[in-house]
Design a protein around this motif. Structure first.
Motif, PDB file in Angstrom:
ATOM      1  N   ARG A   1     -13.191   1.674  -4.848  1.00 50.75           N
ATOM      2  CA  ARG A   1     -11.699   2.196  -5.122  1.00 50.75           C
ATOM      3  C   ARG A   1     -11.246   3.260  -6.248  1.00 50.75           C
ATOM      4  N   ALA A   2     -10.877   3.105  -7.255  1.00 51.23           N
ATOM      5  CA  ALA A   2     -10.763   3.304  -8.264  1.00 51.23           C
ATOM      6  C   ALA A   2     -11.891   5.245  -8.135  1.00 51.23           C
TER       7      ALA A   2
ATOM      8  N   LYS B   1       4.534   6.766  -1.077  1.00 49.05           N
ATOM      9  CA  LYS B   1       4.552   6.535   0.567  1.00 49.05           C
ATOM     10  C   LYS B   1       6.599   7.195   0.896  1.00 49.05           C
TER      11      LYS B   1
ATOM     12  N   GLU C   1       0.546  -1.231  -0.045  1.00 44.81           N
ATOM     13  CA  GLU C   1       0.264  -0.432   0.002  1.00 44.81           C
ATOM     14  C   GLU C   1       1.187   1.074   0.212  1.00 44.81           C
TER      15      GLU C   1
ATOM     16  N   ARG D   1     -13.027   6.746  -5.891  1.00 39.56           N
ATOM     17  CA  ARG D   1     -12.183   7.296  -4.813  1.00 39.56           C
ATOM     18  C   ARG D   1     -11.212   7.920  -4.822  1.00 39.56           C
ATOM     19  N   GLU D   2     -10.630   7.195  -5.203  1.00 36.99           N
ATOM     20  CA  GLU D   2      -9.106   7.937  -5.942  1.00 36.99           C
ATOM     21  C   GLU D   2      -8.786   8.332  -7.263  1.00 36.99           C
ATOM     22  N   LYS D   3      -9.415   8.711  -8.184  1.00 35.83           N
ATOM     23  CA  LYS D   3      -9.647   9.100  -9.545  1.00 35.83           C
ATOM     24  C   LYS D   3      -8.535   8.421 -10.181  1.00 35.83           C
ATOM     25  N   GLN D   4      -8.517   7.014  -9.994  1.00 36.10           N
ATOM     26  CA  GLN D   4      -7.621   6.336 -11.438  1.00 36.10           C
ATOM     27  C   GLN D   4      -8.682   6.115 -12.528  1.00 36.10           C
TER      28      GLN D   4
ATOM     29  N   HIS E   1      -3.238  -0.970 -13.315  1.00 39.56           N
ATOM     30  CA  HIS E   1      -1.653   0.367 -13.743  1.00 39.56           C
ATOM     31  C   HIS E   1      -0.647  -0.198 -14.197  1.00 39.56           C
TER      32      HIS E   1
ATOM     33  N   TYR F   1       1.792   1.466  -3.225  1.00 41.93           N
ATOM     34  CA  TYR F   1       1.255   2.154  -4.187  1.00 41.93           C
ATOM     35  C   TYR F   1       0.448   3.521  -4.065  1.00 41.93           C
ATOM     36  N   LYS F   2       1.088   4.305  -3.239  1.00 40.92           N
ATOM     37  CA  LYS F   2       0.673   5.461  -2.749  1.00 40.92           C
ATOM     38  C   LYS F   2       1.578   6.506  -2.847  1.00 40.92           C
TER      39      LYS F   2
END
Length: 911
Positions: free
Chosen positions: A389-390, A286, A280, A392-395, A352, A283-284
């Protein structure tokens, strides 16, 4: 020869000065250690014989400030094309850092060409030396010999370790490979080296845990623990719980984790959760990398540890994050294949990775068949979770791919609301991306009973906007230019065209909203912040509230407001107006002055050329007095020409009386304009910062300066950057046509009542707009006729009649229009004027282009419900079946050309 003597003298002088300095200070200073450098160039300037001589010559010339001589030696060195072995030997002797310092030389030569050449050759030498050194450090044969020397005497071991240390991480794959082959005693030397090498060797050692034999993995774990390699913990989590590993190895890994993390062995968390958390974080984005532009990834290639890939030795931070996210999510999935959270992340990583190489403009079945099969064969619940999820994350790419897959599967749950939340496909329908909203609309239409989504009206609106899209101009991105000032608006339009865009103009906020609502064909919007009706803040809030435009990129030009900005604009306008008047006044003067200057330059050039020839001839005779006389004559001639030039200028100034004052005024006005412009730019900067702060949470709004709208290159770059960030290019003309074809196909089905819960009537205007020639294919026109035939609107009948009478249309399209028109007349009666009906009847009985179409069109004439008089007349005009039956009398020619009023009245009565 002379230059050589001068350089020799310079060297001797420097040497003498140095000796004198040493003599003077010898009484006061302690003796210095001898300089063991070779200083032959300082004394003898011998010709370089090898690469080391050239380097010594270069450094000497740089030290004495003779950069041009250093450049010559540098040129000779690079021209020699020394082998990698010699270049690497030079690096071993002087270090690569010393060679890199060549870039610090400010100027090699006053001659620009020579200076640029020297800079390029310095870069070439640095690159060649670096590549040769790296090649040597990575040479497998050299590393293998060094590994063997680790078992030699202490001197050999010390030398081998030093060289292996220089090779760094590149020596690890060979050390590890030998680790699995050697005896216990021989392994001890390798393990000792692995423990003492630099920190860069830890990454390849960690990668080796994936494929090495168990005994080698145990040894590597001990080395990593001894080194305190905390970065090994992620890989050790997997080793500690991998069902394919032995219990002994798993316990060894758990103990290593405990030591490296200072956690009690019994308090270690679940490995799957830790791996999922790592995945995660990657993926984000960080996780921090020391060099985000060049990340080196060490991996197990199935045979041994390898660095990167043949075509990608290093990757950027985005690819590195994708790699590690996919790697750790795969590990977590191996530990628990049924975990839903892990499945979601794994599918996201897969999407992705594949979508980067997939053309999103095409369906997956064409652009990536393997991915299409995967999405159509996994659990629909997983697709719904990934879509949620996509969204919400604007993917955008993921949303598009999963939406299309759910439509292909006709998954009803995708259209079902959950509690207070709208259906997943309804969310996609309001996502704000044109591809996504069209995919969601088509998916809902393909799902039986999709009306439960309560989004039927939105689906029809999406279809209508796709149908209203105007044809593109050579696949150029279409931009909406919303500028209030007319002059500025037209200037911006020219800039947009220069940037390769197709601009659409609006003059206020309401026009902008209406144009965005009209059709889904706008790729980006350019707005100035003082746009009137209803104001910029209300306008942008309205755009954001509408799903069809919520994610359209917006470039907002920050125009300063307030009394100061207004005063600056007024001053600038007045000064520029006055300057324009002055330019008109002085234009003739400047033209005449320029002609005088050009004539002066040409005359001087000719004189120079003539005297150069004369001097050349005189110098051949070596007569000093003749040379002096020629040079004196040349100077006198130039003096006469210059005097004549000055007189011409005086005459010109006399001709244009008062011109000097006007020129001074012009200069003053330009100074004023520059000062006002600078003040205005300050106000623009303040306005930019204020608007950026206000709209910082809206990622689709980019605040720019007013000058940005005048820079075609900047606009072109911004449009390309926006599409790159969105992960998809602008809609192509082919896509727009495909969307229009799909829209008319489904609207025809809706109009015929084949999809319960949907109503095509709100799309009537869009359907009528599609009648424009060239907007639809022939098959699309057939669907369009079918759709219009089922809509109760008076304007439909004349439009269908026009298709029927159009001889340029192919027969199937005209026949479809006839059938649709018959159906419409039967349901709604005749809604055409007498003139339209008469013209249609005549065209049906004598069809243009295809005479045999009369057999298909005749039924339309009957559907128009002729009266009894017309019916009786047609019966009389038709020849009877009995032999000898008298044919009707032919009509007079005058009667055929001009019908009497009585006939028109009779026709009207029939109607």
């Amino acid at each position: 020869m002379v230059n050589g003597l001068r350089r020799f003298a310079l060297g001797m002088m420097i040497a003498c000065i140095s000796m004198e300095g040493l003599h003077v200070s010898a009484q006061d200073e302690a003796p210095k250690p001898p300089d063991n450098r070779k200083d032959g160039y300082r004394q003898f300037f011998k010709q370089p014989q090898n690469i080391f001589d050239y380097w010594e010559a270069i450094t000497f010339e740089i030290e004495v400030g003779k950069y041009d001589f250093a450049a010559r030696y540098l040129h000779d060195l690079t021209e020699k094309k020394y082998a990698d072995a010699e270049l690497s030997s030079l690096v071993d002797k002087v270090t690569l850092n010393a060679i890199f310092k060549l870039r610090l030389v400010p100027v090699w030569s006053k001659d620009k060409i020579l200076n640029d050449q020297a800079k390029k050759e310095a870069d070439d030498l640095i690159q060649m030396a670096g590549a040769a050194s790296l090649k040597k450090l990575q040479d497998p044969e050299r590393i293998a010999k060094l590994i063997q020397q680790l078992q030699g005497n202490p001197e050999e071991r010390a030398f081998a370790f030093k060289e292996l240390y220089r090779s760094g991480a590149y020596s690890v794959p060979f050390l590890i490979a030998d680790l699995a082959k050697q005896t216990i005693i021989e392994k001890a030397y390798i393990l000792d080296a692995l423990k003492r090498l630099g920190s860069e060797v830890e990454a390849p050692m960690i990668a080796a845990l994936e494929g090495m034999p168990v005994s080698a993995q145990v040894d590597l774990i001990d080395v990593l623990v001894a080194r305190g390699a905390i970065q090994a913990v992620p890989e050790l989590w997997f080793v500690s719980s991998d069902p394919r590993r032995s219990e002994g190895l798993k316990n060894k890994a758990k103990l290593a984790i405990s030591k490296l993390t200072n956690l009690e062995l019994g308090a270690l968390p679940e490995a799957r959760k830790e791996l999922l958390l790592l995945a995660e974080n990657y993926y984000k984005g960080k996780v921090h990398f020391p060099d985000p532009a060049r990340v080196q990834i060490w991996r197990w290639d199935g045979m041994m540890v390898a660095s990167g890939w043949p075509e990608l030795p290093t990757v950027d931070v985005k690819k590195a994050n994708s790699y590690y996210a996919a790697r750790y999510s795969s590990m977590a999935l191996i530990l628990n294949p049924t975990d839903k959270d892990t499945q979601i992340l794994q599918l996201l990583n897969t999407l992705h990775g594949h979508l980067e190489k997939t053309d999103v403009r095409l369906p997956l079945i064409r652009s990536n068949p393997d991915l299409h099969i995967l999405l159509n064969t996994v659990d629909a619940d997983l697709l719904l979770a990934v879509l949620d999820r996509a969204l919400r994350e604007k993917q955008t790419g993921v949303v598009l791919a999963v939406t299309r897959a759910l439509g292909d599967m006709a998954e009803l749950r995708a259209a079902m609301p959950k509690g207070n939340r709208v259906a997943p496909l309804t969310q996609a329908l309001n996502y704000g991306d044109r591809r996504v909203e069209m995919a969601a609309a088509l998916a809902l239409l393909n799902i039986p009973n999709s009306q439960i989504s309560k989004a039927s009206a939105e689906v029809v609106e999406v279809l209508a906007r796709a149908l209203r899209a105007e044809p593109m101009v050579m696949n150029k991105p279409r931009v909406l230019v919303a500028v209030g000032n007319e002059d500025w608006r037209h200037k911006v339009v020219g800039v947009m065209r220069d940037a390769g865009a197709d601009p659409i103009l609006t003059a206020n906020g309401m026009e902008t909203i209406k144009r965005l609502e009209k059709a889904a064909d706008i790729d980006a919007v350019f707005i100035e912040s003082t746009l009137p009706d209803p104001g910029i803040h209300y306008l942008l809030a309205s755009i954001k509230a509408e799903s069809y435009a919520a994610r359209v990129p917006i470039f907002l030009a920050a125009v300063p407001e307030g009394s100061l900005a207004k005063d600056l604009v007024d001053r600038y306008r007045k000064a520029s107006g006055r300057l324009k008047q002055i330019d008109e006044i002085v234009a003739a003067y400047k033209k005449d002055r320029e002609a005088i200057e050009i004539n002066q330059r040409d005359t001087v050039k000719k004189i120079n050329e003539r005297f150069e020839r004369e001097l050349k001839e005189v110098r051949k005779k070596r007569n000093e007095s003749d040379i002096e006389a020629t040079e004196k004559q040349f100077a006198e001639t130039l003096s006469v020409i210059n005097d004549g030039h000055l007189q011409e200028i005086k005459d010109l100034n006399f001709k244009y009386k008062g011109i000097q004052k006007t020129l001074i005024d012009e200069k003053d006005l330009r100074i004023i304009l520059a000062a006002v412009g600078d003040e205005y730019e300050v106000e623009v900067g303040k306005r930019v910062e204020a608007l950026k702060k206000h709209f910082k949470k809206q990622d689709n709004i980019r605040v720019v300066s007013t000058g940005h709208f005048s820079d075609s290159k900047a606009i072109q770059r911004d449009i390309q950057l926006v599409f790159a960030e969105m992960g998809a290019p602008a809609l192509t003309e082919e896509e727009r046509k495909n969307y229009a074809e799909a829209a008319v196909f489904w609207l025809a089905k809706i109009a015929k009542g084949e999809l319960p819960g949907y109503d095509a009537r709100p799309a009537t205007v869009a359907l009528l707009s599609a009648l424009t020639p060239g907007r639809l294919s022939d098959q699309g026109m057939i669907y369009l006729a079918e759709a219009l035939g089922n809509l109760a609107l008076g304007r439909v009948q004349p439009e269908l009649a026009a298709i029927v009478m159009d001889g340029k249309r192919i027969p199937p399209v005209r026949i479809a229009a006839v059938q649709a028109l018959i159906k419409h007349i039967q349901r709604n009666g005749t809604l055409m004027s007498l003139e339209e009906v008469t013209l249609l009847e005549r065209s049906c009985m004598q069809p243009a282009g295809e005479p045999e179409l009369v057999f298909f069109f005749s039924s339309l004439v009957g559907a128009l419900k002729p009266g009894p008089v017309t019916t009786g007349k047609r019966l009389l005009d038709f020849p009877g079946p009995v032999p000898g039956f008298a044919p009707p009398m032919p009509k007079p020619k005058d009667e055929e050309k001009l019908k009497p009023p009585a006939k028109v009245e009779e026709k009207n009565n029939d109607k």
